[in-house]
Design an enzyme around this catalytic site. Structure first.
Site, PDB file in Angstrom:
ATOM      1  N   SER A  14      11.519 -12.252  -5.089  1.00  0.00           N
ATOM      2  CA  SER A  14      12.239 -12.298  -5.265  1.00  0.00           C
ATOM      3  C   SER A  14      13.793 -12.442  -4.933  1.00  0.00           C
ATOM      4  O   SER A  14      13.616 -13.362  -3.797  1.00  0.00           O
ATOM      5  CB  SER A  14      13.032 -10.282  -5.892  1.00  0.00           C
ATOM      6  OG  SER A  14      13.782 -10.223  -4.640  1.00  0.00           O
ATOM      7  N   ASN A  24       1.866  -0.015   5.136  1.00  0.00           N
ATOM      8  CA  ASN A  24       2.006  -0.162   4.349  1.00  0.00           C
ATOM      9  C   ASN A  24       2.561  -1.802   4.120  1.00  0.00           C
ATOM     10  O   ASN A  24       3.738  -1.795   4.663  1.00  0.00           O
ATOM     11  CB  ASN A  24       3.159   0.135   3.715  1.00  0.00           C
ATOM     12  CG  ASN A  24       3.223   0.223   2.299  1.00  0.00           C
ATOM     13  OD1 ASN A  24       2.957  -0.476   1.788  1.00  0.00           O
ATOM     14  ND2 ASN A  24       5.053   0.676   2.190  1.00  0.00           N
ATOM     15  N   CYS A  78       1.204  -0.914  -0.001  1.00  0.00           N
ATOM     16  CA  CYS A  78       0.156  -0.182   0.519  1.00  0.00           C
ATOM     17  C   CYS A  78       0.786   0.940  -0.374  1.00  0.00           C
ATOM     18  O   CYS A  78       1.850   1.122  -0.025  1.00  0.00           O
ATOM     19  CB  CYS A  78      -0.909   0.165   1.136  1.00  0.00           C
ATOM     20  SG  CYS A  78      -1.622  -1.174   1.381  1.00  0.00           S
ATOM     21  N   ARG A 120      -5.039   1.333  -1.364  1.00  0.00           N
ATOM     22  CA  ARG A 120      -4.974  -0.571  -0.549  1.00  0.00           C
ATOM     23  C   ARG A 120      -4.602  -1.200  -1.964  1.00  0.00           C
ATOM     24  O   ARG A 120      -5.158  -0.770  -3.250  1.00  0.00           O
ATOM     25  CB  ARG A 120      -5.814  -0.889  -0.218  1.00  0.00           C
ATOM     26  CG  ARG A 120      -5.295  -2.607   0.299  1.00  0.00           C
ATOM     27  CD  ARG A 120      -7.213  -3.025   1.268  1.00  0.00           C
ATOM     28  NE  ARG A 120      -6.405  -4.571   1.120  1.00  0.00           N
ATOM     29  CZ  ARG A 120      -7.434  -4.712   1.770  1.00  0.00           C
ATOM     30  NH1 ARG A 120      -8.755  -4.894   1.686  1.00  0.00           N
ATOM     31  NH2 ARG A 120      -7.606  -5.987   2.225  1.00  0.00           N
ATOM     32  N   GLU A 168       3.787  -6.001   4.558  1.00  0.00           N
ATOM     33  CA  GLU A 168       3.793  -7.445   5.377  1.00  0.00           C
ATOM     34  C   GLU A 168       3.762  -8.519   6.471  1.00  0.00           C
ATOM     35  O   GLU A 168       5.131  -8.060   6.329  1.00  0.00           O
ATOM     36  CB  GLU A 168       3.571  -8.421   3.992  1.00  0.00           C
ATOM     37  CG  GLU A 168       3.399  -8.559   2.452  1.00  0.00           C
ATOM     38  CD  GLU A 168       1.091  -8.349   2.069  1.00  0.00           C
ATOM     39  OE1 GLU A 168       0.922  -9.043   2.960  1.00  0.00           O
ATOM     40  OE2 GLU A 168       0.613  -8.136   1.607  1.00  0.00           O
TER      41      GLU A 168
END
Length: 630
Positions: free
Chosen positions: A363, A75, A2, A50, A77
């Site tokens: 990544s 923002n 976000c 979001r 995880e």
């Protein structure tokens, strides 16, 4: 993933206009195209954009606690949110959503700032506590997610994920900071302890900031740091097994998603290791993608295809032109501040390709920093062995003299370009390493900068931050110190800024499993010989991955994204380079010598010298300043 924004008034609870918060958040709509929200109360406002990843239908933000005393905009995880949720429920917390945001509210209520130590994730958040009349800002350990803030003339403190969120506030004073220009010209990016707009700050990685009503703005507080001073014990095989298990945990924890998930696959060790462990853990084919180049010497598609076939991934590739400089203005808009790592062009393209099929991509970023994968670590180790043989006074006199008289042969084969090595050996290790990670040398910056700029700098020198970090590092060895300094500056300033801005520009969430803090702490504790052995970086990681990956992937020379910028400035961008000397944006500051710019452009075009990267820096600086300051 976000974008967040907000304002807090520490001195007095002034009213906050919701439209202003919305404008700051909406300036970052690319970070969150799936929804938006604004919350205000006396003296505070929080905004949110979001990108829905977990609990797609629920977890709107800003999110408030049941009693309304706590409100958060967030923002990132939290990868261990399920475990934390279970722990909090056992302590009496009642959850009404399925996502990770609510964990922050209940965690703060029970643990306060100590909650940060329990979080495993990438994040930047702002949490308002009405009872304490405070706003708590925090950033993840490694600096994967960004957070900018500034004190405004009306007494408010504004914050936003990206600089463009602050630019949407009419009270932000826009004036360039010459110290940030010096830093940028040295490194090719503006480090996290600087900003091109004077007065704007970035919350450092692993830091938090507590704003309290009635108190002035404090300095950020460090809540985590990587420690290279400890050493793991155990035999090689046992450490290999532990490493594989930590890698496995890091990858699988980042595969939790309610939306399509995939991976970047370059065919190098790091991305191949991530894909191998994803394939092991996944019930269906992993979605992978790679970018190829139309120049064979830079194209890694054959290696990526080898890994894709080995693990039966659902693979996609796209070839892009090596002269993809049409992206310049797109990148300038995405980064806000000047950013001269030319691999951002390819990174943007691979993010663009991934976003066509997935919303989350894993990544391989971070392994080079954690496991000593860069060639510069090998050179630093070799140079330190030479330095140890001679007293500093003799080294400075002998190697310094040789270095000054040895010709600077940009045109010669790498093995014959000894001038830089000789000069490095004359210096102490920290000074030499600080210069080795740079782009434009102090000498060349001295020619480019005007006398006015040198006076304005007041002795500020970009390399000093590296020297301080290396000398103060919690470390035992020269390689420890170099890696520690890269974790402080290069990783958040270049690698993670590049990953965040290019992925978020196309509304893609990038996750970096090789930067799981537990994995990083383990890597930092390894004996140097298990990170760098016989000139081979990432030694233990490669040994551990031999069970998954073929030797031609593990032990081939590192390529990375290469962009032919030097050729551009002798070809299609030659006129643009020549025009820099007449740029009203650059010369208007009074900080650059137009004759020096003209000389380096002409020398580069004629092949008398190699200034491609410096010219690229100047082009990106000019365009960024034009965008920021008009």
């Amino acid at each position: 993933m976000c974008g967040i924004a907000g304002i807090f008034y520490p001195a007095t609870p002034k009213p906050v206009d919701p439209a202003r918060i919305a404008a700051m958040a909406d300036a970052q709509a690319h970070r969150g195209p799936d929804g938006s929200g604004v919350w205000t109360a006396p003296g505070v406002g929080l905004g949110h954009r979001r990108l829905s990843i977990i609990d797609v239908a629920g977890s709107p933000q800003p999110m408030a606690s049941a009693d309304g005393s706590l409100t958060v905009t967030y923002n990132g995880e939290i990868y261990n949110f399920a475990e934390l949720r279970a722990e909090l429920q056992a302590l009496g917390a009642i959850f009404v959503t399925r996502g990770d945001t609510e964990v922050l509210l209940h965690g703060w209520a029970l643990w306060g700032p100590a909650m940060l130590d329990r979080l495993n994730g990438m994040f930047a958040f702002a949490l308002h506590d009405a009872r304490r009349q405070s706003l708590f800002l925090a950033r993840d350990r490694l600096g994967v997610k960004p957070l900018h803030y500034v004190e405004l003339s009306d007494g408010g403190v504004a914050f936003a994920s990206e600089l463009k969120g602050l630019l949407a506030h009419p009270l932000l004073r826009r004036s360039p900071d010459i110290r940030a220009v010096e830093d940028y010209m040295a490194f090719g990016y503006v480090p996290d302890d600087a900003c091109l707009i004077a007065g704007v700050k970035k919350l450092p990685a692993g830091h938090s900031l507590l704003l309290e009503r009635g108190k002035s703005l404090p300095a950020p507080s460090r809540w985590w740091d990587v420690d290279f001073s400890r050493r793991a014990t155990g035999k090689q095989k046992a450490l290999e097994e532990e490493l594989v298990e930590r890698l496995r945990e890091a990858v699988t924890s980042r595969m939790v998603s309610d939306v399509p998930l995939g991976a970047f696959l370059s065919g190098g060790v790091d991305s191949s290791a991530v894909v191998a462990l994803m394939a092991e853990a996944s019930k269906r084919a992993v979605k992978t993608c790679t970018i190829g180049f139309d120049e064979a010497g830079h194209d890694e598609r054959s290696y990526a295809n080898e890994i894709a076939e080995r693990f039966a991934t659902e693979h996609r590739e796209r070839v892009v032109a090596a002269d993809d400089f049409a992206l310049i203005d797109t990148l300038v808009a995405a980064f806000d501040e000047p950013f001269a790592d030319a691999s951002a062009l390819a990174t943007y393209r691979v993010c663009e390709l991934a976003r066509e099929n997935v919303t989350v991509a894993l990544s391989g970023d971070g392994a080079d920093e954690a496991f000593a994968g860069y060639r510069r670590y090998k050179f630093q180790a070799a140079e330190e062995r030479v330095r140890a043989l001679l007293p500093p006074s003799i080294r400075a006199g002998t190697f310094g003299a040789l270095g000054r008289f040895y010709p600077k042969a940009d045109w010669a084969p790498q093995r014959l370009r000894a001038k830089t090595t000789l000069l490095a050996l004359a210096e102490d290790g920290a000074e030499a390493y600080a210069r080795s990670v740079g782009v434009t040398t102090p000498t060349l910056r001295g020619l480019l900068f005007s006398d006015e700029a040198k006076r304005a700098l007041g002795g500020h020198r970009a390399e000093d931050r590296y020297v301080r970090s290396m000398r103060d590092a919690p470390a035992r060895d020269a390689i420890d110190r170099a890696q520690y300094a890269d974790f402080q500056h290069w990783l958040p300033g270049d690698i993670l800024t590049k990953a965040d801005r290019t992925s978020m520009a196309v509304s893609l969430e990038a996750r970096e499993p090789l930067l799981d803090y537990r994995l990083v702490e383990f890597a930092a504790s390894l004996p140097v010989s298990m990170r760098l052995k016989r000139g081979q970086g990432k030694w233990l990681m490669k040994k551990a991955m031999e069970r998954y990956l073929p030797r031609d992937i593990l032990y081939r020379p590192k390529m990375g994204f290469v962009t032919p910028i030097s050729a551009w400035f002798r070809g299609p961008l030659a006129e643009e380079a020549a025009a820099l000397a007449k740029s009203r944006v650059l010369t208007g500051t009074g900080w650059f010598d137009p004759r020096a710019i003209e000389r380096i452009a002409a020398d580069h075009r004629a092949g008398r010298a190699e200034h491609g990267r410096t010219l690229w820096q100047l082009v990106m600086l000019e365009r960024s300043m034009a965008r920021l300051f008009g």
